[in-house]
Design an enzyme around this catalytic site. Structure first.
Site, PDB file in Angstrom:
ATOM      1  CB  SER A 129      53.176  31.692  50.563  1.00 12.42           C
ATOM      2  OG  SER A 129      52.059  32.832  50.361  1.00 12.42           O
TER       3      SER A 129
ATOM      4  CE1 TYR B  79      55.382  32.508  45.558  1.00 13.88           C
ATOM      5  CE2 TYR B  79      53.461  33.534  46.048  1.00 13.88           C
ATOM      6  CZ  TYR B  79      54.580  32.977  46.612  1.00 13.88           C
ATOM      7  OH  TYR B  79      55.111  33.210  47.660  1.00 13.88           O
TER       8      TYR B  79
ATOM      9  CE  LYS C 116      56.640  29.823  47.942  1.00 21.44           C
ATOM     10  NZ  LYS C 116      58.131  29.881  48.453  1.00 21.44           N
TER      11      LYS C 116
END
Length: 356
Positions: free
Chosen positions: A140, A167, A171
């Protein structure tokens, strides 16, 4: 007789994974889909086959769709994975699995670390045991540190870390784990694809984004306003130093993004170690511009309200996708108008998502 080689796709019933499966099957590449249905678009945990995978069979010719195997289970379940790797010859893994809601990750950080990071560790360990050392990782743009105007467009050399939510941190940490693995074991190759803002739907209108609960992202929210599931769009901030005062982001059509994965797969055998690529258009679109374009696709103006800025939001983010063009031979070809048209096609045919 040589056993057929499969690509294992974790989280394949999700928005990005499902569109990528279409592209893989169209190229006649056999896939094994692993998904536990907790985040599958339109799915329930007791479904035998996720609705999105059922619909893929209507998009892809039968002789190709038969090359899709679905296994219900978690990508972090070592027992299920061991059975898959024992039964099938897996050549590589596309890892889409994981929780992805920014707001939820702030409320439940340990759930995100346990699932996204812990599950990925187990997946990698099973891959190691079975001698599978090639992965395409669903990353991302949130792994990049908060950019200032002088940092744009973002290149793959821009600083990462100092993430704004758990979140994004998962990643970032998974990328670092994969980098360390590739450094320690030269037999490993990982291509990490850093998505900017995936939007739109398959041009057939059969599959698209169907978030559970209140959408976290702009486009599915606008689409739900258009079918009157939501009364209006809240626009957070109209005083940013941008072309019209609203936030600017790099939106990329989901089909272009899916094709980015098949492009990465095409060169996976030629690469060594860990390498990351931006997948975006390189062009920024403001919230008001996107709203106007979607309204044109719908054929009427859509209601909105201006609200205060949200903490942590930045004025503008867009990427430099030239490395993917050079090394993957990939470029985004679809326009913002294409994104709006295709999303509206899916949403208007499925006003309540896959429950329709």
């Amino acid at each position: 007789m040589v056993a057929e080689e499969y690509v294992l796709v974790t989280g394949g019933a999700g928005f990005i994974g499902s569109h990528t499966i279409v592209e893989l099957l169209e190229k006649d590449i056999p896939v094994i889909v692993v998904d536990n249905m907790t985040n599958a678009v339109g799915g329930k945990e007791d479904d035998e086959l996720p609705p999105v995978l059922q619909r893929i069979k209507s998009i892809v010719p039968p002789e190709k769709s038969q090359r899709m195997v679905f296994i219900k289970g978690s990508y972090g379940d070592e027992e299920i994975l061991a059975k898959i790797f024992t039964k099938y010859k897996v050549s590589s893994v596309m890892h889409f699995g994981g929780f992805k809601a920014v707001g939820e990750s702030k409320k439940l950080p340990m759930m995100y670390y346990s699932n996204n990071l812990g599950g990925s560790m187990k997946l990698i360990q099973v891959m190691q045991k079975h001698g599978v050392t090639k992965m395409i990782f669903s990353s991302s743009a949130t792994v990049y540190s908060e950019p200032g105007p002088e940092d744009l467009p973002l290149t793959e050399k821009c600083p990462t870390g100092n993430c704004t939510c758990p979140y994004a941190s998962t990643k970032y940490f998974i990328e670092n784990m994969l980098k360390d693995l590739c450094h320690a074991d030269p037999s490993w190759t990982v291509i990490s694809l850093r998505y900017f803002n995936p939007v739109g739907a398959h041009p057939s209108g059969s599959i698209g984004e169907d978030p559970k609960g209140i959408p976290n992202n702009l486009m599915p929210y606008i689409a739900q306003v258009a079918v009157k599931r939501r009364s209006h769009l809240d626009i957070f901030g109209n005083d940013y130093p941008t072309k019209d005062g609203t936030g600017v982001r790099d939106y990329v059509h989901i089909v272009d993004l899916a094709k980015g994965h098949t492009a990465a797969l095409d060169v996976l055998d030629q690469k060594k170690g860990f390498v990351a690529y931006n997948l975006g258009t390189g062009v920024g679109t403001s919230v008001l511009e996107m709203l106007k374009c979607f309204s044109e696709a719908v054929g009427r103006e859509l209601p909105f309200k201006m609200c205060d800025r949200r903490p942590g939001d930045v004025a503008e983010v867009y990427c430099d996708p030239s490395l993917a063009a050079k090394e993957l031979n990939w470029r985004a070809t679809k326009t913002v108008a294409d994104m709006c048209r295709d999303l509206w096609s899916f949403q208007s045919k499925n006003p309540n998502g896959y429950a329709s």
